[in-house]
Write an enzyme that holds these catalytic residues in place. Sequence first.
Site, PDB file in Angstrom:
ATOM      1  CG  HIS A 197      33.024  36.694  51.614  1.00  0.00           C
ATOM      2  ND1 HIS A 197      34.299  37.056  51.982  1.00  0.00           N
ATOM      3  CD2 HIS A 197      33.144  35.481  51.012  1.00  0.00           C
ATOM      4  CE1 HIS A 197      35.153  36.103  51.603  1.00  0.00           C
ATOM      5  NE2 HIS A 197      34.463  35.148  51.009  1.00  0.00           N
ATOM      6  NE  ARG A 338      33.563  34.833  54.845  1.00  0.00           N
ATOM      7  CZ  ARG A 338      32.428  34.386  54.322  1.00  0.00           C
ATOM      8  NH1 ARG A 338      32.404  33.238  53.689  1.00  0.00           N
ATOM      9  NH2 ARG A 338      31.303  35.070  54.453  1.00  0.00           N
TER      10      ARG A 338
END
Length: 705
Positions: A197, A338
């Site tokens: 990420h 996220r």
Amino acid sequence: MITEARQLVDTTYLQARKSLKRKLEEKTVNPMDFLKHLKDPIGRTRSAVRAADYLETTLKLLKRKLHLSGKQSFNVTDLLSRRQKEMISKGTGCDYQTRSIKCPEWDFYRTITGECNNRIHSHLGSSNRAFARWLPAVYEDGVSVPRGASEGKRYNGFPLPLVRKVSNEIAHTANENVTADQQLSLVFMHWGQWVNHDIDLAPASGEGASLELQCHTSCAFKPPCFPIKFPPDDPRMLGPHTCMPFVQSASACGPGAFRREQLNAATSFVDASTVYGSEGALATSLRNLSSPLGLMATNQHFTDAGLPLLPFESTAHSICLLTNKSANIPCFKAGDKRVTENLGLSAMHTLFVREHNRLATELRKLNPHWDGEKLYQESRKIVIAINQIITYRDYLPLLLAEETSKWIPLYSGYNEKVDPRASNVFSLAFRFGHTSVQPFVSRLNESFQPLGSFSHVPLHLTFCAPWRIIMEGGIDPLIRGMVVDHAKLMKQNQLLVEELQNHLFQQTEVMGLDLGAMNMQRGRDHGLPGYNAWRGFCGLSQPQTVEELSEVLGNPKLAKKFMDVYGTPYNIDLWIGAVAEPVVPQGRVGPLLSCIIGTQFRNLRDGDRFWWENPGVFTPQQLQALRKISVSRVICDNTHIKKIPRDVFKINTYPEDFTDCQEIDVLDLSSWKDEPESDTKGTSGLRSVKNNKCAMRRSLPCLKK
């Protein structure tokens, strides 16, 4: 034409926003809405995506007006002069998105956006730019239509199978049919997602699923909807015209390419953008600017037994409210959208925000004359170094084993000719980690025993559920579970657990999503060539027959299954082909993934001017101190946990493999002490800046004098 395109796109954007707002008010969201929330473009990303949408829509309108629709392979841009292309690029705002910026003469800290890390090509590795292509894109029409969008079209002599069929026949594993990894813990799995990420985020198309498009009710390919069709024998097909919704990734403006490229909203560098964000406005909003202490903002409503939690999104209609309507807990806010996808990821985010604030507080005691900006930047620099060290020293050697030194040789300094951008193929390949996810989330008390009724929750009930951290014991029980639980072993007959293959984001509705099918559909959406093309890219054999494929996979039965489904190894989707390979000795991925992952991480390191080991970034004393850091120490310093294994990536049994936190090496910050000088004019640390000035201008030369 451009004006018409802009109006069309703006109207669709508005409808999509109103549609989601109405669904949140009516509390009638579907699993796709959860996914869309996690990948929704915001801030500067939204502007970049919108400009690319203006450009694509302009070209579509042009194609229609010129009646070229019958000539599928005809590229409208072939008819445009250079001047016309420039005019379209300007009118849509794409030229503004791809402009190069002038970098300052010298810089001491990396930018939030990643710009100017490479001083010759300022955009390399920066956020909101296209992914790098290591092999040319493969689209049905040569421009943007994903392979598999037209039914019955043949590739290498065979039609592409439905991704859901591949997922059912090759990827699916029942929740109870899971083999535990005997060496590695769930912390290892979570670290993989954490670093992934940090490197890439392909946001959903800004048009999203507006009411007009109905990505979740129609099976037609109408960009940005590219629905996943069910094979006729699928047990989960609700009716003849039902599909699993799928929204394409947002495209990026490219300098004159006019072929669909996907946008990376994150900076490519391993630079803790998960903590700090990848664009200025977000980075500022994540800071606590109420006092000049260089701190990150934390939650104003709740604490974790006295320790800070992540702040909430400011939105009144947060999608996380719907995972427990009575709790009234919105989604967390962090450097990456996220953050609330799963509880382990939220715990990692929380740990590093706490670590930043701990460092800023300690550095202020050492250097009371430093202002808030200096404290923020120096703490950020250390947090980034911690992430780089743990990833390269501890994580990658366990993943790649003996392949590590082949793909990532010893560091020999910054090289401005290395392209540090995240590649499009890496954004798919690194999803191998989905195969090491366990179907349950366990939470443990201080004695590492199950935490009552909270201890064993099916994974799908933890997606977008920050209320479980706030109301069910904070992050400590989660971290204890991650430390003693085994990762799932990636086996050829156990690739993806039922929770991910049928119940992804199934918080509020019957039809959950299928992560395996989505990974393959995403590969097609991104125009990625097939399995054999990537084997060739990596210098590996390219199997042609079932015998050759069974040799590569070491499994004749699986090779036959692949050939039955795909017809030829050339058509195998990258993700499924790569995760099906037997792993390299002692490692956790096969030869193809070792090559893609190893190449990417080498580029990320060698093309990063601010890499922690690059001379001039830290002093020799600071480097020595940083080498002692560990995930265990970060956990000890930022939770109430008092005993921890020395290596939390490995499997450890409580209590025999656990050590008192006092025994774990601490990061000694004394070499960051900086005496104020009379000539600093308020800029502390000027001596080190002078020493670093030439090193940071390019790299190295004047340090060798």
